[in-house]
Design an enzyme around this catalytic site. Structure first.
Site, short mmCIF file in Angstrom:
data_model
loop_
_atom_site.label_atom_id
_atom_site.label_comp_id
_atom_site.label_asym_id
_atom_site.label_seq_id
_atom_site.Cartn_x
_atom_site.Cartn_y
_atom_site.Cartn_z
N CYS A 122 0.45 0.55 1.98
CA CYS A 122 -0.82 1.23 1.74
C CYS A 122 -0.72 2.71 2.13
O CYS A 122 -1.12 3.59 1.37
CB CYS A 122 -1.93 0.54 2.51
SG CYS A 122 -3.59 1.14 2.16
N CYS A 123 -0.16 2.99 3.31
CA CYS A 123 0.01 4.39 3.74
C CYS A 123 0.96 5.14 2.81
O CYS A 123 0.76 6.33 2.53
CB CYS A 123 0.54 4.45 5.17
SG CYS A 123 -0.70 4.24 6.46
N CYS A 205 -8.11 6.45 8.69
CA CYS A 205 -8.90 5.68 7.73
C CYS A 205 -9.77 4.65 8.45
O CYS A 205 -9.37 4.07 9.47
CB CYS A 205 -7.98 4.94 6.76
SG CYS A 205 -7.04 6.03 5.68
N CYS A 208 -8.44 1.13 9.58
CA CYS A 208 -7.29 1.13 10.48
C CYS A 208 -7.54 1.95 11.74
O CYS A 208 -6.59 2.35 12.43
CB CYS A 208 -6.06 1.68 9.76
SG CYS A 208 -5.66 0.77 8.25
N CYS A 231 1.59 6.87 10.18
CA CYS A 231 1.39 6.50 8.76
C CYS A 231 2.66 6.69 7.95
O CYS A 231 2.78 6.15 6.85
CB CYS A 231 0.26 7.33 8.16
SG CYS A 231 0.60 9.11 8.11
FE1 SF4 Z 1 -4.21 2.37 4.05
FE2 SF4 Z 1 -4.89 2.15 6.62
FE3 SF4 Z 1 -2.84 3.72 5.87
FE4 SF4 Z 1 -5.38 4.43 5.33
S1 SF4 Z 1 -4.41 4.25 7.38
S2 SF4 Z 1 -3.65 4.56 3.94
S3 SF4 Z 1 -6.30 2.40 4.87
S4 SF4 Z 1 -2.98 1.47 5.74
#
Ligand code: SF4
Length: 235
Positions: A122-123, A205, A208, A231
């Site tokens: 996701c990151c 985010c 998280c 991240c």
């Molecule tokens: Fe995704 Fe969480 Fe990374 Fe944001 S901090 S990009 S929601 S995994």
């Protein structure tokens, strides 16, 4: 600020290595002045909009400095509000980068809540890739990394060669403490994310990030319980 000449990769690496030695003990403003004079419009600041300290410092030596913000689609409303306030009141050019896919498109491709199942992916999709694409217009970038934030950031250099991106990476407040940041914010009336006054010590985010508990380091509220502390942008 005039547009500085584009440097070759060899020159950039040399500049980073020299400045890494010469500016290690320099005040943050001197570090940013060097970056602005050396790279001109090919220098930018990146900001998570946790606060606007580095953007404020940079604007003092480089009015209109580009401030790059990654809008992952998962930010708290307070973070988007801080970005908009920074754009409205500070002498900077806020540039918002977005991932290739919206959250809905990512959900359709990978399933919902990828951040719970594979936060590294996701990151990568929502932070690392968009930043690497956005930084192509620049030779040097500044971050707000500080050594006192966490053990993983304790060795942050003030100026270094970013091998992965082939760019100069500048962390002008690497040697600052939280007390230094607080004093600068107070002295200059710098914008900060309202969540910092609501129990959050580091703001990322929404899915998280949680508030920190007494005795935890500043980044303990990020990806809590997921065995992850960065991240990927700064690895
Ligand atoms: Fe995704 Fe969480 Fe990374 Fe944001 S901090 S990009 S929601 S995994």
């Amino acid at each position: 600020m005039t547009t500085a000449q584009e440097h070759s990769t060899t020159e950039l690496r040399r500049l980073a290595e020299e400045a890494g030695r010469d500016l290690e003990d320099a005040p943050a403003l001197d570090v940013l002045r060097w970056a602005a004079e050396t790279f001109g419009r090919r220098f930018c600041v990146t900001s998570s909009m946790e606060d606007a300290v580095v953007a404020h410092l940079a604007s003092r030596v480089f009015p209109g400095v580009p401030v790059v913000f990654l809008d992952t689609g998962y930010h708290f409303p307070e973070t988007i509000g801080t970005r908009d306030a920074v754009a409205a009141v500070m002498d900077v050019e806020v540039i918002t980068l977005t991932p290739r896919q919206s959250v809905a498109q990512q959900d359709a491709r990978y399933g919902p809540k990828l951040h719970d199942r594979d936060p590294d992916l996701c990151c990568s999709l929502r932070k690392v890739q968009p930043l690497e694409e956005g930084l192509r217009s620049y030779d040097a970038w500044a971050t707000g990394l500080r050594r006192d934030e966490s053990p993983t950031r304790a060795g942050t250099p003030v100026v270094a060669w970013d091998e992965r991106r082939q760019k100069v990476k500048v962390s002008p407040i690497a040697r600052w403490t939280q007390e230094d940041v607080d004093a600068y914010v107070t002295e200059h009336g710098v914008l900060t994310n309202p969540l910092l006054s609501d129990g959050y010590a580091s703001v990322g985010c929404g899915p998280c990030t949680r508030r920190v508990l007494a005795g935890e380091d500043a980044r303990a509220g990020r990806w809590a319980g997921q065995g992850k502390s960065e991240c990927g942008i700064h690895l």
